[in-house]
Design a protein around this motif. Structure first.
Motif, short mmCIF file in Angstrom:
data_model
loop_
_atom_site.label_atom_id
_atom_site.label_comp_id
_atom_site.label_asym_id
_atom_site.label_seq_id
_atom_site.Cartn_x
_atom_site.Cartn_y
_atom_site.Cartn_z
N GLU A 209 47.34 49.72 54.30
CA GLU A 209 48.08 49.79 53.03
C GLU A 209 49.47 49.18 53.16
N GLN A 212 49.18 45.48 52.89
CA GLN A 212 48.94 45.06 51.51
C GLN A 212 50.25 44.95 50.73
N VAL A 213 51.14 45.94 50.90
CA VAL A 213 52.42 45.91 50.19
C VAL A 213 53.23 44.69 50.62
N GLU A 216 51.68 41.53 49.14
CA GLU A 216 51.90 41.43 47.69
C GLU A 216 53.33 41.03 47.36
N ASP A 217 54.32 41.50 48.14
CA ASP A 217 55.72 41.20 47.84
C ASP A 217 56.18 39.85 48.39
N GLN A 268 57.75 50.83 50.80
CA GLN A 268 57.36 51.78 49.76
C GLN A 268 55.85 52.01 49.80
N LYS A 269 55.46 53.23 49.56
CA LYS A 269 54.04 53.55 49.52
C LYS A 269 53.38 52.88 48.33
N ARG A 270 52.21 52.36 48.55
CA ARG A 270 51.58 51.47 47.58
C ARG A 270 51.32 52.15 46.24
N ARG A 352 60.10 46.34 47.18
CA ARG A 352 59.41 47.46 47.83
C ARG A 352 59.53 47.44 49.36
#
Length: 699
Positions: A209, A212-213, A216-217, A268-270, A352
């Motif tokens: 996870e 993934q963050v 995505e950022d 940050q948590k997704r 994030r």
């Protein structure tokens, strides 16, 4: 032989036995039912006719017995055609509806869990618990509750419901719970005990996870963004895939870049991105309902609070706050070499993800670690103090990275040689300069700069030892800040100075401009001690109630406090909403001072900075500045009297009959609050050693 029965009974008996109208039955009926019934005659007249009647009855029974046939099942022809089965259309319709509803609810909950991070479930849980608590208080908040033995039972039920709600929902709800915990000193004891556990660690997300963050950022892998390798490449940096700390909103990973810099990567948590909008919407709706239901002007504060909480999820905003504070401290000679703000790295940060300098130090809650004897050698500082580069992890640790489990990965060196062979050493620092620096810092934020860190709990403060042997305070986690308008900042400084000099006229003037109709209560809340000035109207009303029966008195006092809150928030357009978070800052700083044994006169230090800010106001004319400077000198002279109170408290502390000035102030505040029906228990940081990861901090 036979007993004669009354006439009506004789008729019923005969009619049942002689159903067929045979001749014998008619004869029996003729004998049994004459108008002048034999049953009504005297016993002497009835005796001659007994043989005749008995013989008739016996003969009738025999004839009936000869007509008896055994029960046999009916033949098919006698049954006739089968009847149409009955149908229960209404029952079947409701059964179908029930099955369809169950399937739809199951599908919605599954989709909500896997695609929307349980936003709907959390919101429904919030509304349900909020409704239960509101109805419970509406029904049972009275001297003799309908449910439970006392108001304490009501508080206990409500605290348990809210605590479980916040814990189960997690995310931003934990932030709200932590805020309640820091303000729990003015809540009923049942809330204090329950919310003291809000400082527990939050579960960390998996490395998948986290990846993934980052993707995505940045549109890149962690290896590309931070220049690290998970295969043991010595030419690149290293990064721990196991979080060093995990909180409600984010978690922190340690990394060492290829150029030797060590960084804390806050991710940050997704699920937060989806949940935060729903959470704040639910918070607004519940507060709106409570405002109407309990007739308290609370909703006017919600937009400001929501904006502050929303900004906590924007790590670019946190990085900007940190850089602003870093620059302000560097330009303030009175704090420059005493306070340190970690550097942030914008090229490796996003909304994030925030990358900042890694900090090695002792957290404020570790009194022994701060105070114990220094074993690190003369003229040396603790690791990282003064910006010294930290030593690299051993080569064999880096080479074996590929063999380690991502969920149990520890690469950072311990760096605790300065504790000595027994590992019981400390920084060797007295607590007074540590606390002096802290109060100076947050007073300067409020009165000089108007940029206030509103979450200064011990987990966000590190202490390091400089080579000179002096303490260095490191402040982290700059997500929750408020900016004070210059006019309000000067008014607040004037308000503080007036509190210290019992200038009731100025206090009334300032609070009136803020739309506050209860200056006595507000002054006591600001000082964190009973304010003895003013007209004393509020305290007089409280004392007048003190002679009533306990349950009635407690209920009436809490009603009085409710009215006091309404008076403080009466003029919502004028009320400075920054006071909400400023009060939080003051309360936490007071708790920090108490936690360390009240080594400094916190009230005097804060008041001095307030007066100094008025004297150093650059926007004032030269004549005004000279006038304020004269008042400042007079104010410093007046404050000498507080030193007598402080040192008298220290003497009592040394003799073992007191705990320090802030504890004595708290005791006075507790006695005042008990008269108001509120029990103060200022164990704000109770259980704090379990709170290492409650905010996203650096180990």
């Amino acid at each position: 032989m036979f007993r004669l029965l009354p006439a009506p009974s004789c008729r019923r008996f005969a009619s049942k036995i002689l159903a067929n109208r045979s001749a014998s039955a008619r004869d029996l009926t003729r004998h049994v039912t004459p108008r002048a019934s034999l049953c009504t005659r005297s016993s002497q007249v009835a005796r001659p006719s007994l043989p005749i009647r008995s013989s008739l009855i016996i003969s009738s029974f025999r004839r009936l017995q000869s007509q008896f046939q055994p029960l046999r099942p009916p033949t098919i022809p006698k049954r006739g055609s089968p009847a149409t089965p009955k149908t229960y259309r209404r029952s079947r319709k409701w059964l179908r509806r029930l099955i369809r509803t169950a399937l739809i609810v199951g599908a919605v909950l599954t989709a909500d869990q896997y695609f929307y991070d349980a936003c709907l479930s959390r919101t429904f849980r919030t509304f349900a618990n909020g409704l239960f608590v509101a109805v419970d208080y509406k029904i049972n908040f009275r001297p003799d509750p309908w449910i439970g033995d006392s108001v304490e039972d009501l508080h206990r039920r409500s605290a348990t419901r809210l605590f479980e709600l916040l814990r189960n929902n997690g995310g931003l709800y934990l932030k709200i719970g932590q805020a309640i915990a820091m303000q729990s000193a003015i809540l009923p004891p049942e809330f204090q005990k329950m919310f003291a556990r809000m400082f527990d660690d939050a579960t960390q997300n998996s490395w998948k996870e986290v990846e993934q963050v980052i993707k995505e950022d940045f549109g890149k892998t962690p290896e590309e963004v931070f220049g690290v390798s998970f295969d043991g490449d010595p030419s690149k940096g290293v990064m721990e895939r196991t979080a060093r700390a995990s909180a409600s909103v984010a978690q922190v990973h340690w990394a060492r870049l290829a150029d030797g810099r060590e960084v804390a990567i806050k991710i940050q948590k997704r699920e937060i991105a989806r949940q935060v909008e729903w959470d704040l919407w639910a918070f607004k709706v519940v507060t709106k309902i409570y405002t109407w239901y309990f007739d308290l002007p609370l909703y006017s504060l919600v937009p400001y609070i929501s904006d502050r909480l929303m900004l906590e999820t924007d790590f670019q905003n946190e990085a900007r706050n940190g850089e602003k504070m870093r620059n302000l401290i560097q330009n303030e000679p009175r704090l420059k070499n005493r306070v340190y703000i970690p550097e942030t790295y914008p090229s490796m940060s996003s909304k994030r993800v925030m990358t900042a300098e890694w900090i090695e130090g002792i957290r404020l809650w570790d009194k022994e670690g701060i105070n114990n004897t220094w074993r690190g050698g003369y003229g040396k500082g603790s690791p990282g103090a003064g910006g010294v580069q930290l030593d690299a992890p051993p080569a064999h640790v880096v080479a074996n990275i590929s063999k380690k489990q991502p969920d149990h990965e520890k690469l950072k060196p311990e760096r605790d040689a300065w504790r000595g062979p027994t590992k019981k050493g400390g920084l060797g620092l007295p607590l007074k300069p540590v606390m002096q620096t802290m109060v100076d810092l947050f007073s300067a934020q409020m009165f000089l700069w108007g940029l206030v860190h509103c979450d200064p709990h011990p987990g966000n403060i590190f202490i390091r030892r400089l080579p000179s042997g002096k303490p260095e305070l490191v402040l982290i986690d700059h997500g929750l800040y408020i900016s004070m308008d210059p006019k309000f900042r000067l008014e607040y400084a004037l308000f503080w100075r007036s509190l210290m000099t019992f200038d009731n006229k100025t206090i009334a003037k300032v609070t009136q401009e803020w739309g506050i109709n209860a200056p006595d209560i507000f002054a006591s809340a600001t000082l964190m001690r009973p304010y003895e000035g003013g007209d004393g109207k509020t305290l007089a009303e409280i004392r007048a109630m003190s002679k009533k029966e306990q349950k009635v008195r407690q209920f009436e006092m809490q009603q009085k406090m409710r009215a006091g809150v309404r008076d403080i928030l009466s003029n919502q357009d004028k009320f400075p909403q920054e006071l909400i978070f400023i009060g939080r800052n003051l309360r936490i700083v007071q708790g920090n001072n108490q936690f360390l044994g009240s080594p400094v006169n916190r009230v005097k230090i804060t008041g001095t900075w307030a007066s100094r800010a008025l004297a150093e106001n650059r926007e004032a004319s030269l004549s005004q500045r000279w006038k304020e400077y004269g008042k400042h000198l007079l104010f410093r002279t007046v404050l000498i009297s507080t030193d007598f109170v402080f040192y008298w408290a220290k003497v009592r502390q040394w003799l073992g009959v007191g705990k320090g000035m802030d504890d004595d102030i708290e005791e006075s505040m507790r006695k005042m609050a008990e008269g108001m029906g509120v029990e103060l228990q200022h164990g704000v940081f109770e259980g704090l050693p379990h709170a290492v990861g409650t905010s996203v901090n650096y180990n």
